[in-house]
Design a protein around this motif. Structure first.
Motif, PDB file in Angstrom:
ATOM      1  N   SER A   8      -2.117   1.666  -4.750  1.00 10.75           N
ATOM      2  CA  SER A   8      -0.899   0.876  -4.632  1.00 10.75           C
ATOM      3  C   SER A   8      -0.967  -0.476  -4.306  1.00 10.75           C
ATOM      4  O   SER A   8      -0.233  -1.462  -4.812  1.00 10.75           O
ATOM      5  CB  SER A   8       0.136   1.856  -3.948  1.00 10.75           C
ATOM      6  OG  SER A   8       0.182   3.232  -4.363  1.00 10.75           O
TER       7      SER A   8
ATOM      8  N   ALA B 292       0.773  -1.140   0.007  1.00  5.15           N
ATOM      9  CA  ALA B 292      -0.041  -0.176   0.117  1.00  5.15           C
ATOM     10  C   ALA B 292       0.847   1.159   0.066  1.00  5.15           C
ATOM     11  O   ALA B 292       0.615   2.334  -0.661  1.00  5.15           O
ATOM     12  CB  ALA B 292      -0.924   0.054   1.421  1.00  5.15           C
ATOM     13  N   LYS B 293       1.980   1.041   0.697  1.00  2.36           N
ATOM     14  CA  LYS B 293       2.875   2.340   0.673  1.00  2.36           C
ATOM     15  C   LYS B 293       3.840   2.377  -0.506  1.00  2.36           C
ATOM     16  O   LYS B 293       4.728   3.273  -0.502  1.00  2.36           O
ATOM     17  CB  LYS B 293       3.809   2.289   2.013  1.00  2.36           C
ATOM     18  CG  LYS B 293       2.831   2.376   3.233  1.00  2.36           C
ATOM     19  CD  LYS B 293       3.505   2.422   4.484  1.00  2.36           C
ATOM     20  CE  LYS B 293       2.779   2.350   5.791  1.00  2.36           C
ATOM     21  NZ  LYS B 293       3.572   2.173   7.098  1.00  2.36           N
TER      22      LYS B 293
ATOM     23  N   ARG C 263      -2.837   4.894  -1.122  1.00  2.00           N
ATOM     24  CA  ARG C 263      -2.430   3.521  -0.818  1.00  2.00           C
ATOM     25  C   ARG C 263      -3.463   2.543  -1.283  1.00  2.00           C
ATOM     26  O   ARG C 263      -2.690   1.163  -1.525  1.00  2.00           O
ATOM     27  CB  ARG C 263      -2.391   3.628   0.692  1.00  2.00           C
ATOM     28  CG  ARG C 263      -1.351   4.700   1.044  1.00  2.00           C
ATOM     29  CD  ARG C 263      -1.099   4.477   2.708  1.00  2.00           C
ATOM     30  NE  ARG C 263      -0.007   5.529   3.014  1.00  2.00           N
ATOM     31  CZ  ARG C 263       0.576   5.467   4.479  1.00  2.00           C
ATOM     32  NH1 ARG C 263      -0.012   4.827   5.285  1.00  2.00           N
ATOM     33  NH2 ARG C 263       1.411   6.302   4.504  1.00  2.00           N
TER      34      ARG C 263
ATOM     35  N   LYS D 199      -5.104   8.220   2.027  1.00  2.00           N
ATOM     36  CA  LYS D 199      -5.293   6.728   1.940  1.00  2.00           C
ATOM     37  C   LYS D 199      -5.642   6.078   0.503  1.00  2.00           C
ATOM     38  O   LYS D 199      -5.717   4.838   0.255  1.00  2.00           O
ATOM     39  CB  LYS D 199      -6.393   6.362   3.108  1.00  2.00           C
ATOM     40  CG  LYS D 199      -5.924   6.766   4.540  1.00  2.00           C
ATOM     41  CD  LYS D 199      -4.813   6.050   4.803  1.00  2.00           C
ATOM     42  CE  LYS D 199      -4.191   6.481   6.240  1.00  2.00           C
ATOM     43  NZ  LYS D 199      -2.900   5.653   6.673  1.00  2.00           N
TER      44      LYS D 199
END
Length: 496
Positions: free
Chosen positions: A448, A93-94, A445, A442
């Motif tokens: 991603s 996610a990051k 993220r 968010k």
């Protein structure tokens, strides 16, 4: 001057001493009171036998799950998701490096572990293919060409906070995947990002109900007019609580949620345990046909399989009516699916896990020549590339996850979903806890996480020698069974 400073310092120290003394006296008084209360109460045996000291037992019991999570449990030990699984999602996610060094920490002898059977001549990068959109609902007035095989599963506004829904909506739009509303109806927050929407019709018909709680065709048609709404999913059951409807505590039923759902504000909302209109296979097919006629869009249903003897009768009923009458998709949930609140016996002990039910359902559809007509969507604890790729090998056309995207939002598995005290602001309606969840941040993220998971499923596919994930079959994977050996999926679950 120095003498003045010295005297002030002495006075300050004396004041601190008095405060400390008062605190000690106060603690002693509180301790005596608690001791007497414990000694006289009759509800708790430990506290009665060990006044005051017995309270530490309950304190440690409460804190135990948090200490285990951060200090004592090994990376692969926790439930429902271990640290290794969560860490992969957090890194994905990051969008930071997700490689590991030295060697795997996964126990490859544990029953249920998947192996993918790589070939000696893997797919070259220049020969790799992008997964193409797949059409759902070819006989509908408005079929849906779903762009991604990996999507956001049903999570209601109410179970989730407004910032969480907004972040998921924006993230889904960036990722190019759909977002399921869950049974809590469509809110303005779902539409924020402009993503594709799957509207879930739960047993309480939230958002499309009349005053008696039955389906309201006018409201259903109005929802269908929204361009973002691409499909309708009739929820029969879910893995965490088969045979029980949704549970939303009264303190979560805000004015906004009450308006979206069409229910009284501040009152707990308990959905019926099944659709009153659907008591048989014929009723189910009638309901699907009705919703499809009113909306003009693809319609399917969601369930967790338990008994399976009805599947043949279901397929035969579809064929008797004609393949056009079939559900456009079936979302199959696993017995280990998640929810905000459910009775423990249902969550622990009812329903089949996906690894058993998915090949069974796919085989039944194949036997009755319905496999190409009905799209299969797999759900339930599929948050990492391994589990997603395994579901595709077993026959899923699409995979959806809820908790995976919750982790992408920052969920720390605090297990507070049903208490309106979620520390990350995801499953609470306390405005003070929302400030840490910034939707714009968010959303990136969420996107991603989606992109990185799809990419790593593609890596697995290429290692197995196919151009893209949907070409994976049961021949491409094996699963460890009792004794530590593995069996290829095509042997363990032969095709019909």
């Amino acid at each position: 001057m120095n003498e003045t400073i010295f005297m002030l310092a002495i006075d300050f120290i004396a004041l601190i001493g008095v405060i400390v003394l008062l605190l000690i006296v106060a603690l002693l008084i509180v301790g005596v009171v608690m001791y007497q209360v414990d000694k006289r109460q009759t509800a708790h045996t430990i506290r009665r036998n060990y006044p005051l000291l017995g309270r530490f037992r309950y304190l440690f019991e409460t804190l135990g799950e948090f200490f285990r999570q951060y200090f004592f449990a090994m990376d692969r030990e926790e439930m429902p998701f271990n640290r290794a699984q969560r860490s992969w999602v957090y890194r994905a996610a990051k969008n930071i490096d997700n490689t590991v060094a030295f060697g795997s920490t996964r126990d490859l002898r544990k029953p249920g572990t998947y192996y993918f059977l790589n070939c000696p001549f893997p797919t070259l990068s220049e020969d790799a293919a992008t997964t193409q959109p797949m059409r759902i609902g070819p006989y509908c007035r408005h079929p849906y060409d779903a762009p991604s095989f990996f999507n956001i599963s049903g999570m209601s506004f109410g179970a989730l906070s407004a910032p969480a829904v907004q972040a998921l909506s924006m993230g889904a739009a960036q990722a190019g995947c759909w977002m399921n509303t869950g049974e809590g109806a469509l809110s303005k927050h779902h539409l924020t990002g402009g993503c594709d929407i799957v509207f879930q019709i739960g047993t309480a018909k939230y958002g499309v109900r009349n005053e008696q709680g039955r389906l309201d065709d006018a409201r259903l048609a109005k929802v269908a007019e929204i361009e973002q709404v691409k499909m309708f999913e009739i929820k029969l059951s879910q893995g965490a609580k088969p045979g029980k409807g949704g549970i939303l505590p009264g303190d979560k039923v805000t004015a906004e949620i009450a308006e979206a759902r069409g229910i009284p504000e501040g009152q707990a909302s308990i959905s019926p345990n099944r659709h009153p209109e659907i008591a048989s296979i014929e009723d189910l097919l009638d309901f699907i046909a009705h919703v499809r006629e009113v909306t003009g869009k693809p319609v399917g249903f969601k369930l967790v399989l338990g008994s399976t003897d009805w599947l043949d009768a279901f397929c035969e009923a579809v064929l008797n009516r004609g393949s056009e009458s079939a559900p456009d998709f079936i979302t199959l949930d696993s017995a280990d699916g998640g929810t905000g609140a459910a009775p423990m016996p249902l969550m622990d002990s009812v329903g089949l896990p996906l690894r058993e039910s998915l090949p069974l359902l796919v085989n039944k559809l194949t036997q009755h020549n319905l496999r190409n007509r009905v799209r299969v969507i797999a759900s339930g604890k599929l948050i990492n590339p391994t589990d997603v790729a395994a579901a595709i090998c077993l026959g899923a056309d699409f995979v959806v996850t809820a908790r995976g995207f919750m982790f992408a939002l920052g969920c720390v598995q605090a297990l507070q979903c049903n208490k309106n005290t979620c520390p990350t602001g995801i499953t609470t309606h306390n405005p003070k806890l929302h400030k840490g969840l910034v939707p714009d941040v968010k959303a990136a993220r969420v996107a991603s996480f989606h992109h990185n998971l799809v990419h790593e499923v593609e890596l697995i596919a290429h290692a197995c020698g196919v151009a893209e994930p949907r070409q994976l079959t049961r021949e491409h994977a094996a699963v460890v069974v009792d004794g530590g050996g593995s069996v290829p999926l095509n042997i363990l679950y032969p095709r019909s």
